[in-house]
Design an enzyme around this catalytic site. Structure first.
Site, PDB file in Angstrom:
ATOM      1  N   ALA A  10       0.794  -1.364  -0.061  1.00 45.26           N
ATOM      2  CA  ALA A  10       0.085  -0.142  -0.181  1.00 45.26           C
ATOM      3  C   ALA A  10       0.929   1.142   0.066  1.00 45.26           C
ATOM      4  O   ALA A  10       0.239   2.395  -0.006  1.00 45.26           O
ATOM      5  CB  ALA A  10      -0.915   0.098   1.132  1.00 45.26           C
ATOM      6  N   SER A  11       2.302   1.119   0.098  1.00 49.56           N
ATOM      7  CA  SER A  11       3.350   2.098  -0.114  1.00 49.56           C
ATOM      8  C   SER A  11       2.799   3.179   1.205  1.00 49.56           C
ATOM      9  O   SER A  11       2.889   2.671   2.420  1.00 49.56           O
ATOM     10  CB  SER A  11       3.302   2.987  -1.374  1.00 49.56           C
ATOM     11  OG  SER A  11       4.306   3.514  -1.463  1.00 49.56           O
ATOM     12  N   HIS A  12       2.668   4.420   0.831  1.00 57.72           N
ATOM     13  CA  HIS A  12       2.264   5.134   1.739  1.00 57.72           C
ATOM     14  C   HIS A  12       0.812   5.490   1.885  1.00 57.72           C
ATOM     15  O   HIS A  12       0.456   6.515   2.775  1.00 57.72           O
ATOM     16  CB  HIS A  12       2.884   6.621   1.415  1.00 57.72           C
ATOM     17  CG  HIS A  12       2.674   7.195   0.351  1.00 57.72           C
ATOM     18  ND1 HIS A  12       3.301   6.765  -1.182  1.00 57.72           N
ATOM     19  CD2 HIS A  12       1.461   8.014  -0.514  1.00 57.72           C
ATOM     20  CE1 HIS A  12       2.469   7.226  -1.934  1.00 57.72           C
ATOM     21  NE2 HIS A  12       1.577   8.021  -1.575  1.00 57.72           N
ATOM     22  N   ARG A  89       1.730  -5.225   5.668  1.00 56.49           N
ATOM     23  CA  ARG A  89       0.314  -4.906   6.033  1.00 56.49           C
ATOM     24  C   ARG A  89      -0.303  -6.202   6.059  1.00 56.49           C
ATOM     25  O   ARG A  89       0.077  -7.412   5.528  1.00 56.49           O
ATOM     26  CB  ARG A  89      -0.196  -4.090   5.170  1.00 56.49           C
ATOM     27  CG  ARG A  89       0.508  -2.611   5.143  1.00 56.49           C
ATOM     28  CD  ARG A  89      -0.077  -1.822   4.057  1.00 56.49           C
ATOM     29  NE  ARG A  89       0.438  -0.255   4.395  1.00 56.49           N
ATOM     30  CZ  ARG A  89       1.589   0.153   3.708  1.00 56.49           C
ATOM     31  NH1 ARG A  89       2.558  -0.624   3.468  1.00 56.49           N
ATOM     32  NH2 ARG A  89       2.123   1.217   3.938  1.00 56.49           N
TER      33      ARG A  89
END
Length: 168
Positions: A10-12, A89
């Site tokens: 989801a990166s940032h 995550r």
């Protein structure tokens, strides 16, 4: 064939925005010309539409595939190599397993790196596709860190001192 990378992250963004980042064989981000293909495949509403999207992608970019009508599956004629990594995550492990299964189902070879950062996956793909066998040996997490340490040592020169846990 050259390896590509697929990062489940989801990166940032928020956890609910988990998705994928694709890594080109040169270790860079996916060429923007592929974004339309990726969107068509990701948004296919049915398995048949996904199959059609795969066929269209293959035709557009001249990928040699064959369709086995008896089992409704695409088989890649030139074995694809896909390096897969994920972030930490909650959904990433499940999404990563789906990617691994899909690549295997299509006849590709897959290497599951487990949890890595996105830059680490880019490094692994780039080094795997190098013409230099010594660079290819670095296409792993340990190779990433050894290259990072060597670069740091070169940067700080004689001021670099290895950590010794026994020294005060």
């Amino acid at each position: 064939g050259a390896a590509i990378g697929l990062m489940v992250t989801a990166s940032h963004n928020q956890v609910a925005d988990n998705g994928i980042k694709l890594v080109d064989p040169d270790g860079g981000m996916l060429d923007p010309t592929w974004e339309g293909h990726a969107a068509a495949l990701a948004n296919a509403p049915t398995p048949e539409a996904a199959l059609s999207a795969i066929e269209n992608i293959a035709k557009t970019v001249n990928i040699n595939i064959g369709l086995d009508e008896s089992v409704s599956i695409v088989q890649i004629k030139d074995t694809a190599k896909v390096f897969v990594a994920r972030d930490t995550r909650p959904h990433s492990s499940k999404l990563s397993k789906l990617v691994l299964a899909a690549v295997s189902c299509l006849g590709g070879t897959v290497h599951d790196f487990g949890v890595l950062t996105t830059p680490q996956l880019h490094f692994c793909v780039q080094h795997q596709n190098s013409n230099n066998p010594e660079d290819q040996k670095l296409a792993n997490e340990e190779g990433y860190y050894s290259k990072l340490v060597a670069s740091y040592q070169q940067l700080v020169g004689e001021h670099f001192k290895r950590y010794d846990p026994n020294e005060p």
